[in-house]
Design a protein around this motif. Structure first.
Motif, mmCIF file in Angstrom:
data_model
loop_
_atom_site.group_PDB
_atom_site.id
_atom_site.type_symbol
_atom_site.label_atom_id
_atom_site.label_comp_id
_atom_site.label_asym_id
_atom_site.label_seq_id
_atom_site.Cartn_x
_atom_site.Cartn_y
_atom_site.Cartn_z
ATOM 1 N N ASP A 242 -3.916 -5.740 3.428
ATOM 2 C CA ASP A 242 -2.413 -6.566 3.295
ATOM 3 C C ASP A 242 -2.584 -7.545 3.990
ATOM 4 O O ASP A 242 -3.168 -8.755 4.529
ATOM 5 C CB ASP A 242 -2.620 -5.630 5.492
ATOM 6 N N SER B 166 0.741 -1.141 -0.447
ATOM 7 C CA SER B 166 -0.077 0.215 0.275
ATOM 8 C C SER B 166 0.852 1.218 -0.321
ATOM 9 O O SER B 166 0.406 2.081 1.072
ATOM 10 C CB SER B 166 -0.503 -0.134 1.279
ATOM 11 N N LEU C 200 -0.499 -2.872 4.574
ATOM 12 C CA LEU C 200 -0.899 -1.860 6.237
ATOM 13 C C LEU C 200 0.268 -1.334 6.935
ATOM 14 O O LEU C 200 0.168 -0.423 7.417
ATOM 15 C CB LEU C 200 -2.358 -2.227 6.706
ATOM 16 N N GLY D 269 -1.253 2.403 9.612
ATOM 17 C CA GLY D 269 -2.148 1.416 8.871
ATOM 18 C C GLY D 269 -3.157 0.223 10.411
ATOM 19 O O GLY D 269 -1.752 0.271 10.635
#
Length: 474
Positions: free
Chosen positions: A172, A153, A177, A188
């Protein structure tokens, strides 16, 4: 004067709701920031026409408020479908694919009032915690353009760090994340497996590794987006209903016990300065009247790694074997994807069973730890952001990495067993590169972790150290 794009997403949403800010004003500021910064970092891709975005913003101003994200511009990670926009997965196989409909998570964000204006960059098929691909190129770290933004990400995290997006979605499997959150000084959350449901085609029962989730510049924003993304859905047998997280963020963390796992008793090699930076940040918990205790290694890392490599490869083979079996398509797959598929296809049913038993044993040990501690902590990465030209680090502290993803081994104790985990910023290297820590707890403790993270956010100064936008805009 505070720049409107420095405001947290929940503040912006409140200003729009109260008619103190228009969605059109926010959209104009957002598009101007993207115009100024994105060419340096390459975080946002497939950007929609500016006039179409502004028209959507004016429409949002003219209608009743649809929900907590009303009027907020968002860009969707390029592993998820947003109707009418490309979904490339960073792969030449899908370079020209236009999504015919929204994925469930995207549909929920739109229903809550978000305005989708484009996509965020990701590695090819999301493989590897370094965002580069042959379709859209590499995303660069806004704290040092010569360094990786992390991944998968990475585009989302950079968009947040630079103020190009107020909130962002991500996903994830192996830290996607958490690693980019750490390397971009944002938050995240990898949610409890099943909390954010999926309607992706394919197997719905066996491969319980990857999740979708929220990112933000503060935990309150993460909670706001999580409450939109989460909830029961008939297509996902693991989905469930949980009380909204945002209303649960109030309250102190006095008396909480937090276990610090560090480098797992020396099992995880760490680049110089990473461990010292994280351990130096732990005093903030003491200031919040929470107690941090250093713990010994709770389980053999080689067993966790064995289970992870096999089960992850098995999942990748299940989802991508059709590409591999077509010689023309196989030639367009990156080496790492081929390795995953071939490794997964070589497993027998009993191999998978044995690996899942290891996973179950680790989960049992972890639950016992959570009987003593409110949460546990690990660094979010074993290295600082590395040169953007690299595929991945080949060594850490003199120890060779034997796979393309071994350098991120520290994230898999969480990923293997589906417990929630939030990256919290932990400080910076001498060269000004960000680092973070994984704060994780038992299943369904997402709101509790976000409450801890929100108190951390308020007590620490890391949020005040932002990328140099003037330098990025040159």
């Amino acid at each position: 004067m505070v720049d409107i794009l420095d405001q947290d997403a929940h503040v912006l949403a409140g200003l729009i709701r109260d008619k103190e800010l228009s969605a059109e004003e926010l959209m104009r500021a957002t598009l101007a920031r993207i115009e100024a910064v994105n060419s340096s970092v390459n975080a946002i891709i497939s950007l929609r026409d500016a006039e179409a975005c502004l028209a959507d913003a004016r429409a949002a101003d003219a209608m009743e408020n649809k929900g907590p994200l009303h009027g907020l511009p968002v860009a969707i990670k390029d592993l998820a479908n947003a109707a009418g926009l490309p979904t490339s997965f960073g792969s030449p196989l899908f370079a020209d694919f236009i999504a015919p409909k929204d994925d469930l998570m995207v549909a929920r964000m739109k229903a809550a009032g978000a305005i989708v204006i484009g996509k965020t960059n990701t590695p090819e098929f999301g493989l590897g915690s370094h965002t580069f691909n042959p379709v859209h190129g590499a995303t660069r770290n806004p704290y040092d353009l010569n360094r990786s933004a992390g991944g998968s990400s990475g585009g989302a995290a950079v968009a947040l760090a630079t103020g190009m997006m107020p909130i962002a979605d991500g996903s994830d499997m192996m830290g996607s994340l958490r690693n980019p959150g750490a390397w971009n000084n944002v938050y995240g959350l990898r949610p409890t497996y099943g909390l954010v449901p999926s309607d992706m085609p394919g197997d719905a029962f066996l491969h319980q590794l990857a999740v979708a989730g929220p990112m933000g510049r503060c935990p309150q924003d993460v909670a706001m987006l999580l409450d939109v993304q989460a909830g029961l859905h008939s297509d996902d047998p693991h989905s469930y209903v949980q009380a909204p997280s945002a209303p649960q963020l109030a309250g102190d963390i006095k008396g909480m016990r937090i276990g610090w796992l560090g480098d797992w008793g020396g099992a995880y090699p760490m680049e110089e300065g990473v461990l010292d930076t994280c351990e130096g940040a732990l005093s903030h918990f003491e200031a919040l009247s929470a107690k941090v205790e250093k713990l010994p290694a709770p389980f053999p890392t080689e067993k966790i790694w064995e289970a992870w490599v096999g089960l992850r490869a098995w999942a990748n083979a299940g989802g991508k074997a059709a590409f591999y079996n077509d010689p023309a398509q196989r030639g367009l797959l990156k080496e790492d994807a081929i390795w995953e598929i071939e490794t997964g296809m070589a497993l027998t049913a009993m191999d998978v069973h044995r690996l899942s038993v290891i996973r179950s044993q680790w989960y049992a040990k972890l639950i016992a730890l959570f009987g003593e501690y409110d949460a546990l902590l690990l660094p979010s990465a074993q290295v600082w952001p590395f040169p953007v030209e690299w595929k991945s680090p080949e060594t850490i502290a003199g120890q060779a990495m034997d796979t393309y993803h071994r350098w991120m081994e520290i994230v898999i104790p969480v990923s293997l067993v589906g417990v929630p985990c939030v990256n919290i910023p932990a400080g910076f290297s001498a060269a000004g590169l960000p680092m973070g820590m994984q704060l994780f707890g038992p299943r369904m403790s997402d709101a509790k972790l976000l409450r801890i993270a929100q108190r951390w956010h308020e007590a620490t100064e890391f949020k005040d150290r932002k990328p140099d936008l003037a330098a990025l805009s040159r």
